[in-house]
Design a protein around this motif. Structure first.
Motif, PDB file in Angstrom:
ATOM      1  N   ARG A 183      47.203   6.472  95.428  1.00 53.82           N
ATOM      2  CA  ARG A 183      47.211   5.382  96.407  1.00 53.82           C
ATOM      3  C   ARG A 183      46.292   4.245  95.959  1.00 53.82           C
ATOM      4  NH1 ARG A 183      50.352   3.319 100.509  1.00 53.82           N
ATOM      5  NH2 ARG A 183      49.049   2.280 102.068  1.00 53.82           N
ATOM      6  N   LYS A 214      53.377   5.041  97.733  1.00 52.66           N
ATOM      7  CA  LYS A 214      53.658   4.474  99.047  1.00 52.66           C
ATOM      8  C   LYS A 214      54.605   5.426  99.756  1.00 52.66           C
ATOM      9  CE  LYS A 214      55.744   0.499 101.369  1.00 52.66           C
ATOM     10  NZ  LYS A 214      56.478  -0.785 101.184  1.00 52.66           N
ATOM     11  N   GLY A 244      56.810   6.281 103.343  1.00 50.89           N
ATOM     12  CA  GLY A 244      57.954   5.556 103.903  1.00 50.89           C
ATOM     13  C   GLY A 244      59.139   6.490 103.866  1.00 50.89           C
ATOM     14  N   THR A 245      60.027   6.280 102.928  1.00 56.86           N
ATOM     15  CA  THR A 245      61.173   7.173 102.765  1.00 56.86           C
ATOM     16  C   THR A 245      60.801   8.324 101.839  1.00 56.86           C
ATOM     17  OG1 THR A 245      62.739   5.360 103.070  1.00 56.86           O
ATOM     18  CG2 THR A 245      63.567   7.351 102.016  1.00 56.86           C
ATOM     19  N   ALA A 288      58.159  11.218  97.511  1.00 55.59           N
ATOM     20  CA  ALA A 288      58.234   9.809  97.902  1.00 55.59           C
ATOM     21  C   ALA A 288      59.333   9.131  97.100  1.00 55.59           C
ATOM     22  CB  ALA A 288      56.892   9.122  97.659  1.00 55.59           C
ATOM     23  N   ALA A 289      60.266   8.476  97.796  1.00 60.12           N
ATOM     24  CA  ALA A 289      61.443   7.910  97.131  1.00 60.12           C
ATOM     25  C   ALA A 289      61.085   6.795  96.166  1.00 60.12           C
ATOM     26  CB  ALA A 289      62.431   7.404  98.184  1.00 60.12           C
ATOM     27  N   GLU A 290      60.054   6.021  96.480  1.00 60.72           N
ATOM     28  CA  GLU A 290      59.731   4.856  95.655  1.00 60.72           C
ATOM     29  C   GLU A 290      59.065   5.232  94.344  1.00 60.72           C
ATOM     30  OE1 GLU A 290      56.879   0.975  96.182  1.00 60.72           O
ATOM     31  OE2 GLU A 290      58.251   1.434  97.826  1.00 60.72           O
ATOM     32  N   SER A 291      58.193   6.253  94.356  1.00 62.83           N
ATOM     33  CA  SER A 291      57.407   6.589  93.169  1.00 62.83           C
ATOM     34  C   SER A 291      57.798   7.907  92.524  1.00 62.83           C
ATOM     35  CB  SER A 291      55.925   6.649  93.541  1.00 62.83           C
ATOM     36  OG  SER A 291      55.714   7.651  94.535  1.00 62.83           O
ATOM     37  N   LEU A 305      70.300   4.404 102.308  1.00 66.64           N
ATOM     38  CA  LEU A 305      69.108   5.251 102.298  1.00 66.64           C
ATOM     39  C   LEU A 305      69.447   6.671 101.861  1.00 66.64           C
ATOM     40  CD1 LEU A 305      66.956   4.371 105.447  1.00 66.64           C
ATOM     41  CD2 LEU A 305      66.287   4.216 103.047  1.00 66.64           C
ATOM     42  N   LEU A 342      69.725   7.654  98.265  1.00 65.62           N
ATOM     43  CA  LEU A 342      68.509   7.886  97.484  1.00 65.62           C
ATOM     44  C   LEU A 342      68.170   9.370  97.366  1.00 65.62           C
ATOM     45  CD1 LEU A 342      66.210   5.102  98.995  1.00 65.62           C
ATOM     46  CD2 LEU A 342      67.453   5.019  96.825  1.00 65.62           C
ATOM     47  N   THR A 358      65.904  11.402  94.309  1.00 63.20           N
ATOM     48  CA  THR A 358      64.499  11.532  94.701  1.00 63.20           C
ATOM     49  C   THR A 358      63.959  12.908  94.326  1.00 63.20           C
ATOM     50  OG1 THR A 358      64.806   9.904  96.460  1.00 63.20           O
ATOM     51  CG2 THR A 358      62.858  11.289  96.600  1.00 63.20           C
TER      52      THR A 358
END
Length: 466
Positions: free
Chosen positions: A140, A146, A148-149, A304-307, A412, A415, A419
């Motif tokens: 972080r 991050k 979220g999703t 975490a979907a973004e990372s 969404l 993903l 993921t």
């Protein structure tokens, strides 16, 4: 120094330049292990991350007397780098401190033996689970994590036990009967006045002791199978009563008898095919990818979907994923507030139930859980079809069903496959982790935290441009 070689073959002359191979000349100055490793290297990053962790819970547990101990930061670095690069056993880790420049760098040119490494791993499994969250806090701070999703999925990891070491209740009863008959026969031989029929070399006391020991182990195994069967019956009985109560409620509300047969009540006692593994009794026979069954644990990860960082991880003995939403929600809720909050949870149809959807809603997380198997190649019209109107005063399941049909919900949910599944693929096929080294559910849980923490550090290194 270049060595000029000239070799004449008949009238042809071949000229070649080679670097000199010199294994005898010593160094003019003592070499530094730091100079042997590239500036940007995963081993350096592992050391930097571990140096940024609070290891006081580990270091304070040492007595401080006797011969000097290896520092926990060094042993932890060896294990983390080992799990990140496919070196898992303590003996291979010991050997790597001699053979690998990267391991030499982490070990500061020292060589802890395999017993020390194995004991450190077993001793600090609980503390390592806490360090898992500390690594997320570092991620972080680096700006690479991050919430979220998030996507939840599970994968079967082989236990440190063979399925051929499993013993079913039916087979245990057969062996028990056979051993009791052999014990009776041996006792009869011992009491007979004429012992001429006893084969040479047979010791009746030794044979009796061997069978009594096996009978004790089988009795213990059967008792554990019976205890599991009792727990299962109580669980299934509660579910049966809930279903019957729901049918009665529908009957009172509609005045009509529900269609279909009423659910069958569960049966008490162990089933003939109920099994226990004599090597790792906490592991279970589970279906595995590609068909067939093996002795496994079901390892869960929330990603975490973004990372693609794993934010929660736990291990279960259940072969299916139906009951794993709530444990994942509990772990998400236990994360520090500084990490943010999950807003959407993606999961496949194996996680779907009305209770799971309601649990996500209660945790203020929007669930997107497939309600059935999704076609691999949906028709073009289906993909770009307008979303149906939103239902009026929907139940949590109806609301989720509508979200899954909206363009935003479809985007969404798309993903999900990219993921958690790539994380499992890399852990198994790149890092090479396909079997737990430890035994027992509690130890396996700690080792899975180790694996996912190693993955997170490896992923943080890839996401860090510096």
């Amino acid at each position: 120094m270049l060595l000029l070689l000239a070799t004449t073959f008949g009238e042809q002359v071949v000229m070649s330049n080679f670097r000199q191979v010199d294994r005898e000349t010593g160094y003019l100055l003592p070499p530094s292990i730091d100079e042997w490793l590239p500036e940007r290297h995963l081993a350096r990053f592992v050391v930097e991350v571990i140096d940024g962790l609070d290891l006081s819970a580990l270091s304070k547990s040492y007595r401080g007397s006797g011969s000097a101990s290896y520092h926990p930061s060094m042993l932890l670095g060896l294990l983390v780098y080992g799990y990140a690069t496919g070196v898992f056993t303590s003996r291979k880790l010991e050997r790597a401190t001699y053979d690998s420049v990267a391991f030499r760098f982490i070990a500061a040119n020292d060589h802890p033996d395999h017993d020390t490494i194995a004991a450190f791993r077993r001793r600090f499994l609980k503390e390592i689970e806490a360090l898992f969250v500390a690594v997320l806090m570092l991620a972080r701070e680096m700006g690479v994590l991050k919430l979220g999703t998030v996507g939840l999925d599970g994968t079967k990891i082989h236990a440190n036990a063979s399925r051929h070491s499993a013993l079913s209740y039916e087979h245990a009863s057969k062996i028990e009967a056979q051993l009791k008959a052999e014990v009776a026969a041996l006792l009869a031989k011992a009491e007979a006045a004429d012992q001429a029929d006893i084969p040479d070399g047979m010791s009746i006391p030794a044979e009796l002791e061997r069978r009594e020991e096996r009978l004790a182990r089988i009795a213990e195994a059967k008792a554990k199978i019976e205890a599991r069967a009792k727990e299962r019956f109580e669980r299934e009985q509660a579910m049966h009563q809930a279903k019957m109560a729901a049918r009665e409620a529908r009957t009172k509300a509609t005045g009509k008898k529900p269609g279909g047969k009423p659910p069958e009540p569960p049966t008490q006692g162990p089933r003939p095919d109920d099994q226990i593994n004599l090597t790792d009794e906490d592991s279970r026979i589970m279906p595995v990818a590609g068909g067939g069954f093996d002795q496994c644990y079901n390892a869960q990860a929330t990603v975490a979907a973004e990372s693609l960082l794993v934010v929660c991880a736990h291990v279960t003995q259940a072969a299916n994923d139906k009951q794993q939403i709530q444990p994942a929600l509990d772990k998400l809720d236990a994360l520090p507030d500084e990490l943010g909050a999950a807003t959407t949870l993606l999961a496949d149809t194996g996680y779907f139930s009305a209770d799971n959807v309601a649990a996500c809603e209660g945790a203020q997380i929007d669930p997107l859980i497939a309600m059935g198997r999704q076609p691999h190649y949906p028709p073009l019209e289906e993909r770009f079809k307008d979303a149906p109107p939103a239902p009026v005063d929907p139940t949590p399941v109806e609301a989720m069903k509508h979200r899954l049909k909206t363009p935003h919900g479809k985007a969404l949910y798309a993903l999900r496959k990219q993921t958690p599944e790539p994380v499992f693929g890399i852990i198994k096929s790149v890092m090479g982790f396909r079997q737990f080294q430890l035994r027992g559910l509690e130890n396996v849980q700690g080792e899975w935290s180790f694996v996912t923490m190693a993955w997170n550090i490896k992923r943080m290194f890839a996401l860090n441009p510096a």
